[in-house]
Design a protein around this motif. Structure first.
Motif, PDB file in Angstrom:
ATOM      1  N   LEU A   6       0.839  -1.199   0.000  1.00  0.00           N
ATOM      2  CA  LEU A   6       0.000   0.000   0.000  1.00  0.00           C
ATOM      3  C   LEU A   6       0.873   1.247   0.000  1.00  0.00           C
ATOM      4  CD1 LEU A   6      -2.849   1.199   0.181  1.00  0.00           C
ATOM      5  CD2 LEU A   6      -2.686   1.035   2.662  1.00  0.00           C
ATOM      6  N   ARG A   7       1.987   1.200   0.733  1.00  0.00           N
ATOM      7  CA  ARG A   7       2.883   2.346   0.785  1.00  0.00           C
ATOM      8  C   ARG A   7       3.480   2.637  -0.591  1.00  0.00           C
ATOM      9  NH1 ARG A   7       7.141   0.940   4.662  1.00  0.00           N
ATOM     10  NH2 ARG A   7       5.390   1.003   6.107  1.00  0.00           N
ATOM     11  N   SER A   8       3.905   1.585  -1.305  1.00  0.00           N
ATOM     12  CA  SER A   8       4.487   1.799  -2.631  1.00  0.00           C
ATOM     13  C   SER A   8       3.449   2.334  -3.605  1.00  0.00           C
ATOM     14  CB  SER A   8       5.086   0.490  -3.154  1.00  0.00           C
ATOM     15  OG  SER A   8       4.080  -0.490  -3.330  1.00  0.00           O
ATOM     16  N   ARG A   9       2.200   1.864  -3.480  1.00  0.00           N
ATOM     17  CA  ARG A   9       1.152   2.381  -4.359  1.00  0.00           C
ATOM     18  C   ARG A   9       0.901   3.863  -4.108  1.00  0.00           C
ATOM     19  NH1 ARG A   9      -3.564  -2.330  -4.434  1.00  0.00           N
ATOM     20  NH2 ARG A   9      -2.261  -4.012  -5.243  1.00  0.00           N
ATOM     21  N   VAL A  10       0.861   4.244  -2.828  1.00  0.00           N
ATOM     22  CA  VAL A  10       0.634   5.653  -2.512  1.00  0.00           C
ATOM     23  C   VAL A  10       1.793   6.506  -3.021  1.00  0.00           C
ATOM     24  CG1 VAL A  10       0.392   7.298  -0.626  1.00  0.00           C
ATOM     25  CG2 VAL A  10      -0.826   5.133  -0.528  1.00  0.00           C
ATOM     26  N   LEU A  11       3.026   6.042  -2.788  1.00  0.00           N
ATOM     27  CA  LEU A  11       4.178   6.812  -3.250  1.00  0.00           C
ATOM     28  C   LEU A  11       4.216   6.906  -4.769  1.00  0.00           C
ATOM     29  CD1 LEU A  11       7.064   5.667  -0.870  1.00  0.00           C
ATOM     30  CD2 LEU A  11       5.950   7.896  -0.976  1.00  0.00           C
ATOM     31  N   LEU A  12       3.878   5.809  -5.450  1.00  0.00           N
ATOM     32  CA  LEU A  12       3.856   5.849  -6.917  1.00  0.00           C
ATOM     33  C   LEU A  12       2.799   6.828  -7.409  1.00  0.00           C
ATOM     34  CD1 LEU A  12       4.893   4.739  -9.582  1.00  0.00           C
ATOM     35  CD2 LEU A  12       3.226   2.884  -9.405  1.00  0.00           C
ATOM     36  N   SER A  13       1.627   6.803  -6.780  1.00  0.00           N
ATOM     37  CA  SER A  13       0.567   7.741  -7.175  1.00  0.00           C
ATOM     38  C   SER A  13       1.002   9.178  -6.931  1.00  0.00           C
ATOM     39  CB  SER A  13      -0.711   7.436  -6.400  1.00  0.00           C
ATOM     40  OG  SER A  13      -1.151   6.119  -6.632  1.00  0.00           O
ATOM     41  N   LEU A  14       1.636   9.431  -5.783  1.00  0.00           N
ATOM     42  CA  LEU A  14       2.116  10.781  -5.504  1.00  0.00           C
ATOM     43  C   LEU A  14       3.220  11.196  -6.467  1.00  0.00           C
ATOM     44  CD1 LEU A  14       2.231  10.690  -1.591  1.00  0.00           C
ATOM     45  CD2 LEU A  14       0.625  11.945  -3.028  1.00  0.00           C
ATOM     46  N   ALA A  15       4.092  10.243  -6.840  1.00  0.00           N
ATOM     47  CA  ALA A  15       5.161  10.562  -7.790  1.00  0.00           C
ATOM     48  C   ALA A  15       4.580  10.955  -9.144  1.00  0.00           C
ATOM     49  CB  ALA A  15       6.105   9.369  -7.929  1.00  0.00           C
ATOM     50  N   VAL A  16       3.579  10.211  -9.588  1.00  0.00           N
ATOM     51  CA  VAL A  16       2.930  10.552 -10.869  1.00  0.00           C
ATOM     52  C   VAL A  16       2.263  11.919 -10.777  1.00  0.00           C
ATOM     53  CG1 VAL A  16       1.101   9.895 -12.463  1.00  0.00           C
ATOM     54  CG2 VAL A  16       2.625   8.142 -11.530  1.00  0.00           C
ATOM     55  N   ALA A  17       1.565  12.168  -9.649  1.00  0.00           N
ATOM     56  CA  ALA A  17       0.902  13.464  -9.480  1.00  0.00           C
ATOM     57  C   ALA A  17       1.919  14.599  -9.459  1.00  0.00           C
ATOM     58  CB  ALA A  17       0.080  13.457  -8.195  1.00  0.00           C
ATOM     59  N   LEU A  18       3.040  14.405  -8.741  1.00  0.00           N
ATOM     60  CA  LEU A  18       4.075  15.432  -8.709  1.00  0.00           C
ATOM     61  C   LEU A  18       4.701  15.642 -10.083  1.00  0.00           C
ATOM     62  CD1 LEU A  18       5.914  14.655  -5.347  1.00  0.00           C
ATOM     63  CD2 LEU A  18       4.541  16.663  -5.884  1.00  0.00           C
ATOM     64  N   LEU A  19       4.910  14.544 -10.817  1.00  0.00           N
ATOM     65  CA  LEU A  19       5.493  14.659 -12.158  1.00  0.00           C
ATOM     66  C   LEU A  19       4.577  15.478 -13.059  1.00  0.00           C
ATOM     67  CD1 LEU A  19       7.707  13.833 -14.160  1.00  0.00           C
ATOM     68  CD2 LEU A  19       6.378  11.780 -14.658  1.00  0.00           C
ATOM     69  N   VAL A  20       3.277  15.195 -13.012  1.00  0.00           N
ATOM     70  CA  VAL A  20       2.328  15.947 -13.837  1.00  0.00           C
ATOM     71  C   VAL A  20       2.298  17.411 -13.401  1.00  0.00           C
ATOM     72  CG1 VAL A  20      -0.102  16.180 -14.443  1.00  0.00           C
ATOM     73  CG2 VAL A  20       0.942  13.908 -14.368  1.00  0.00           C
ATOM     74  N   PHE A  21       2.246  17.632 -12.085  1.00  0.00           N
ATOM     75  CA  PHE A  21       2.157  19.007 -11.588  1.00  0.00           C
ATOM     76  C   PHE A  21       3.420  19.802 -11.922  1.00  0.00           C
ATOM     77  CE2 PHE A  21       3.225  21.954  -8.116  1.00  0.00           C
ATOM     78  CZ  PHE A  21       2.173  22.854  -8.248  1.00  0.00           C
ATOM     79  N   PHE A  22       4.588  19.232 -11.606  1.00  0.00           N
ATOM     80  CA  PHE A  22       5.825  19.947 -11.879  1.00  0.00           C
ATOM     81  C   PHE A  22       6.063  20.100 -13.385  1.00  0.00           C
ATOM     82  CE2 PHE A  22       7.526  18.572  -7.526  1.00  0.00           C
ATOM     83  CZ  PHE A  22       7.149  19.772  -6.966  1.00  0.00           C
ATOM     84  N   GLY A  23       5.688  19.077 -14.162  1.00  0.00           N
ATOM     85  CA  GLY A  23       5.829  19.199 -15.609  1.00  0.00           C
ATOM     86  C   GLY A  23       4.989  20.334 -16.163  1.00  0.00           C
ATOM     87  N   ALA A  24       3.728  20.409 -15.713  1.00  0.00           N
ATOM     88  CA  ALA A  24       2.861  21.501 -16.158  1.00  0.00           C
ATOM     89  C   ALA A  24       3.407  22.849 -15.694  1.00  0.00           C
ATOM     90  CB  ALA A  24       1.447  21.292 -15.622  1.00  0.00           C
TER      91      ALA A  24
END
Length: 453
Positions: A6-24
């Motif tokens: 569950l921890r890895s899933r949350v971190l992966l989801s946050l990493a994707v969200a951060l990548l999208v946010f920082f990329g934008a």
């Protein structure tokens, strides 16, 4: 951390969200930078044009204009990246900066006097040129005027280098910020999810018999899970204990009637009529013992289960009263029911029917003409029920005997022991209370406290 963690899933989801946010964010900031650089470049070129116009003079040896002293020294060095020229009304160059040696500037048609144009000229072997031009009417000393177009061009190397440096710094800083944010989130997530690891460890300790139940002090989100799991485990252990106890009681209770049957049956030949009747009596007694023990064991099987739907009490009471009216149709018994429609029992409907069925059956059996059933909500999470009749009642010592007797049927008082004992076992299995009192109708009053919803 595994993929199913569950921890890895949350971190992966946050990493994707951060990548999208920082990329934008990077895209938006770079677009903003390009717009700012374009405006700055246009302002620099406009300033160069105005400076050229300020130092321009008529050519001393013929028509046209010249710049004796270019406003920027780079215009004097070939290949410096800053170029300038002046064109007459026919579009022919009348002056070119030394830096523009060998360079062809591609100009669109000139606009009206006072109009400034800006554009970019591509270069096959370079980054391109940013150009700006301004058309003016020059008045000479003799009073005549001619149209001239001042043109300035600058290489885009400087602007592109600034954009690359900004982009590199932006990506680097945002990358470092994203990594730091993920590291912080991983640390926070580890602390936040520590209770899950603790509950997993305690469950493992229960599996290995190192502890009986989960400890206390859980976060609000997990306290309900821990309490329900402890309740489930507690009732499961209680059920196993009751089954074992019931089997032991059953085996012990059957010893006496089995010994009696062996004694009554002759060793050889047919049994006499009296012996057959005695054997039949003992077999019926054994049947009652078995039924009683099974009902006691079932009392712990359903009580305390998690996820039970609330059971309306009033319909159960009405159904039982209608059935008992038919069973005891030779007698006229009035049953007054004062149970709110919203009163609900948290448990199995069959258990509620068993409890009330035994009590109401006793009330019909021993009452004269009246039975009263009342109920109301008690303390939070509980309900109160009361079954009364106008019969002879029950002496306090006999009531105590009926409620506290052992599991052996031959120790029960005839006619009342089984019903009250079964009801008591079920009520106790649900963590409730049962008591026998005197009713103002003249007979017995059985009061119950059960879990409510």
């Amino acid at each position: 951390m595994t993929r199913n963690s569950l921890r890895s899933r949350v971190l992966l989801s946050l990493a994707v969200a951060l990548l999208v946010f920082f990329g934008a964010t990077v895209v938006v900031l770079e677009w903003s930078l390009d717009a700012s650089l374009t405006r700055a470049r246009d302002q620099v070129l406009e300033a160069q044009l105005l400076a050229m116009i300020a130092v321009a003079e008529p050519a001393p040896d013929g028509p046209g204009l010249v710049l004796p002293e270019p406003p920027d020294g780079r215009m004097l060095r070939p290949g410096s990246g800053l170029y300038a020229e002046i064109r007459d009304g026919a579009g022919q160059p009348v002056w070119r900066s030394p830096s523009a040696l060998g360079l062809e500037l591609e100009l669109p048609p000139a606009g009206a006097p006072g109009a400034r144009d800006g554009w970019v000229q591509a270069q096959p072997d370079g980054p391109g040129l940013a150009l700006s031009s301004l058309v003016i009417e020059w008045e000479f000393d003799d009073g005549h005027t001619e149209s001239y177009r001042f043109v300035v061009a600058q290489g885009l190397e400087t602007w592109l280098a600034q954009r690359r440096a900004f982009r590199f710094g932006l990506v680097s800083w945002f990358g470092a910020l994203a990594a730091a944010t993920l590291a912080l989130l991983a640390f926070v997530l580890r602390r936040v999810m520590r209770p899950l690891g603790r509950i997993e460890q305690e469950i493992h300790e229960m599996e290995t018999a190192q502890r009986d139940q989960l400890s206390a002090g859980w976060p609000e989100e997990l306290s309900g899970v821990a309490d329900n799991l402890n309740t489930l485990l507690r009732h499961e252990r209680e059920r196993q204990r009751r089954y074992q106890e019931s089997l032991g009681n059953l085996a012990h209770s059957l010893k006496t009637p089995l010994a009696a049957v062996r004694t009554l049956l002759p060793a050889h030949g047919a049994a006499a009529g009296g012996e057959v009747d005695a054997v039949r009596t003992e077999l019926e007694r054994m049947d009652r013992i078995i039924g009683w023990q099974l009902r006691r064991a079932a009392a712990a099987g359903s009580a305390g289960r998690v996820g039970l739907a609330p059971v309306p009490v009033a319909p159960v009471v009405r159904d039982l009263a209608a059935i008992l009216d038919k069973v005891y149709r030779e007698r006229v018994t009035r049953c007054d029911i004062d149970v709110p429609e919203g009163l609900r029992f948290r448990g199995e409907e069959g258990d509620l029917q068993e409890i009330l069925g035994n009590l109401l059956d006793n009330a019909w059996k021993y009452g004269r003409t009246r039975v009263r059933v009342s109920g109301h909500a008690g303390a939070p999470g509980s309900i109160r029920l009361r079954v009364e009749d106008d019969g002879p009642g029950m002496a306090p010592e006999r009531a105590e005997e009926a409620l506290t007797r052992g599991a052996r049927l031959d120790e029960s008082h005839p006619g009342q022991g089984i019903g009250l004992a079964v009801a008591r076992e079920l009520v106790k299995a649900y963590g409730g209370e049962i008591s026998v009192e005197r009713s103002d109708l003249g007979g017995a009053a059985i009061s119950l406290r059960l879990p409510g919803a």
